[in-house]
Design an enzyme around this catalytic site. Structure first.
Site, PDB file in Angstrom:
ATOM      1  CD  GLU A 139      -2.765  -1.392   2.396  1.00 51.02           C
ATOM      2  OE1 GLU A 139      -2.663  -0.579   3.327  1.00 51.02           O
ATOM      3  OE2 GLU A 139      -3.533  -2.370   2.442  1.00 51.02           O
ATOM      4  CD  GLU A 199      -4.911  -7.680   1.385  1.00 54.05           C
ATOM      5  OE1 GLU A 199      -5.747  -6.939   1.918  1.00 54.05           O
ATOM      6  OE2 GLU A 199      -3.679  -7.539   1.546  1.00 54.05           O
TER       7      GLU A 199
HETATM    8  O1  9MR Z   1      -7.649  -8.345   8.101  1.00 54.48           O
HETATM    9  C1  9MR Z   1      -6.708  -7.570   8.807  1.00 54.48           C
HETATM   10  C2  9MR Z   1      -7.291  -7.144  10.137  1.00 54.48           C
HETATM   11  O2  9MR Z   1      -7.485  -8.283  10.972  1.00 54.48           O
HETATM   12  C3  9MR Z   1      -6.375  -6.140  10.812  1.00 54.48           C
HETATM   13  O3  9MR Z   1      -6.995  -5.650  11.983  1.00 54.48           O
HETATM   14  C4  9MR Z   1      -6.076  -5.015   9.858  1.00 54.48           C
HETATM   15  C5  9MR Z   1      -5.131  -4.003  10.473  1.00 54.48           C
HETATM   16  O4  9MR Z   1      -4.731  -3.043   9.604  1.00 54.48           O
HETATM   17  O5  9MR Z   1      -5.491  -5.522   8.676  1.00 54.48           O
HETATM   18  C6  9MR Z   1      -6.366  -6.339   7.979  1.00 54.48           C
HETATM   19  O6  9MR Z   1      -5.768  -6.767   6.771  1.00 54.48           O
HETATM   20  C7  9MR Z   1      -5.410  -5.719   5.871  1.00 54.48           C
HETATM   21  C8  9MR Z   1      -4.212  -6.211   5.088  1.00 54.48           C
HETATM   22  O7  9MR Z   1      -3.179  -6.570   5.959  1.00 54.48           O
HETATM   23  C9  9MR Z   1      -3.733  -5.168   4.109  1.00 54.48           C
HETATM   24  N1  9MR Z   1      -4.796  -4.732   3.237  1.00 54.48           N
HETATM   25  C10 9MR Z   1      -6.034  -4.327   3.900  1.00 54.48           C
HETATM   26  C11 9MR Z   1      -6.507  -5.430   4.836  1.00 54.48           C
HETATM   27  C12 9MR Z   1      -7.831  -5.033   5.467  1.00 54.48           C
HETATM   28  O8  9MR Z   1      -7.694  -3.896   6.258  1.00 54.48           O
END
Ligand code: 9MR
Length: 372
Positions: free
Chosen positions: A155, A260
């Site tokens: 990102e 994702e």
């Molecule tokens: O699914 C993840 C969630 O459990 C966490 O709290 C969160 C924290 O930022 O991150 C989520 O996963 C993210 C991923 O690592 C990167 N792309 C966006 C995803 C959704 O926020």
């Protein structure tokens, strides 16, 4: 393709016994792409045997939802918490899966020490480079030969194509991305290296990624795939723009991964463009706490079918499709962008049943997929 309404309702209500020759997703997509899911620490530790059964049976790839983020795995300088990541890798190895590491360099869930000195000020460029190199090298070396590929940088670019003002960017400028890929290639020359982001359908963001990847390749750096996070809703992304991005990314010579994938079935809440921002609870934005109305479910399934067909159409360049979770009840979307929303974004519902669009894809009416 059979319309959803043709699935006999009695079969949907009753479900069927799973037979050994029930089709699985991984067999079905074998010639197209790897099919995977993000799994979390409780899953790996056996908290949800039914979800475990789904993952083992249907997926041939897993990605770490949280346990390899710097805050988790490297919470203070030189201190690594390996237990959860080791267990995640072991889980995948035992099942012969393509294991994906997520993520090495990311502004969010960044370990608090990573970019600052003892007074809280940003470290110098040289110190940050050294920290990045140590972090990347230590983690990748531990899992050499076990992890197929890494989200090296996550990102880094905004919707308008500009660079995110992360600590990495503030201290090192654009150079931090090529540097991260250089360190990663040195640490494990056999691991695949990916860059990964959301909102990849946005034209300016698409152009910025094409330029970035082409520039890195011109410098002789390796980048194996561009990860398109598939966080979607009923009104975004525009599928035509999404396809343009697949084609543009493929033009760089890198592969494309849908990294994702999930699709909100609820009304889109407009909020700031940042994926980690939340909004205050409002019942209006939690319209289906007791189940999805069938007309909404039908629309959701149709839209998922359209994207799945797009992925299949481009399976020459799309090498992996990964859902961001297993069953609806465990999705991060239940809390995003508002805590407490009851969401329906994944490939399996809360009863561990495959969603109708995939039953159609597999050409089966069988609901239960739990038998190994
Ligand atoms: O699914 C993840 C969630 O459990 C966490 O709290 C969160 C924290 O930022 O991150 C989520 O996963 C993210 C991923 O690592 C990167 N792309 C966006 C995803 C959704 O926020």
């Amino acid at each position: 393709m059979k319309p959803f309404s043709l699935i006999p309702l009695t079969l949907l209500a009753i479900g069927c016994q799973t037979t050994p020759d029930t089709p699985t997703l991984k067999e079905h997509f074998n010639d197209d792409f790897l099919i995977g899911a993000a799994i979390n620490v409780p899953h790996v530790n056996g908290a949800d045997p039914k979800a475990d059964s789904i993952v083992t049976r249907h997926f041939n790839s897993i990605v770490a939802e949280n346990c390899m983020k710097s805050e988790e795995i490297h919470p203070s300088e030189g201190v690594y918490h390996w237990d959860d990541a080791d267990a995640f890798v072991k889980y995948g190895e035992e099942r012969g899966m393509a294991i994906i590491g997520h993520t090495l360099i990311w502004h969010s869930q960044l370990a608090p020490w990573f970019a600052v000195d003892s007074t809280g000020s940003n470290v110098t460029p040289d110190v940050l480079k050294e920290r990045m190199r140590d972090h990347i090298t230590t983690i990748m070396t531990r899992y050499k030969g076990k992890i197929k590929g890494w989200d090296v940088v996550n990102e880094p670019i905004l919707e308008d194509g500009s660079y995110r003002q992360s600590p990495f960017y503030e201290i090192l400028g654009e150079e931090y991305i090529p540097l991260a890929f250089q360190y990663a290639a040195e640490a494990d020359p056999d691991a695949e290296l990916y860059i990964n982001d959301y909102g990849m359908n946005a034209p300016a963001k698409r152009d910025a990624y094409v330029k970035l990847v082409n520039d890195m390749k011109a410098k002789g750096l390796r980048i194996d795939a561009i990860g398109m996070q598939g966080h979607m809703g009923m009104d975004y992304p525009d599928i035509t723009e999404f396809e343009k991005s697949i084609e543009a990314f493929a033009s760089t010579g890198a592969n494309v991964m849908i990294t994702e994938w999930d699709m909100s079935a609820l009304p889109t809440i407009s909020h700031s463009a940042n994926i980690s921002d939340s909004v205050v609870y409002n019942t209006q934005f939690n319209p289906y706490p007791n189940g999805l109305p069938s007309e909404i479910s039908d629309k959701w399934n149709e839209r998922m079918t359209a994207f799945l067909n797009l992925f299949k159409k481009h399976s020459d360049v799309i090498t992996r499709v990964t859902a961001w979770g297993t069953q609806d009840g465990m999705s991060w979307k239940n809390d995003f962008p508002m805590k407490g929303r009851v969401e329906y974004p994944l490939l399996f519902d809360r009863n561990y049943n495959l969603k109708p669009f995939l039953m159609n894809e597999l050409n089966t009416n069988e609901l239960k997929y739990l038998t190994k």
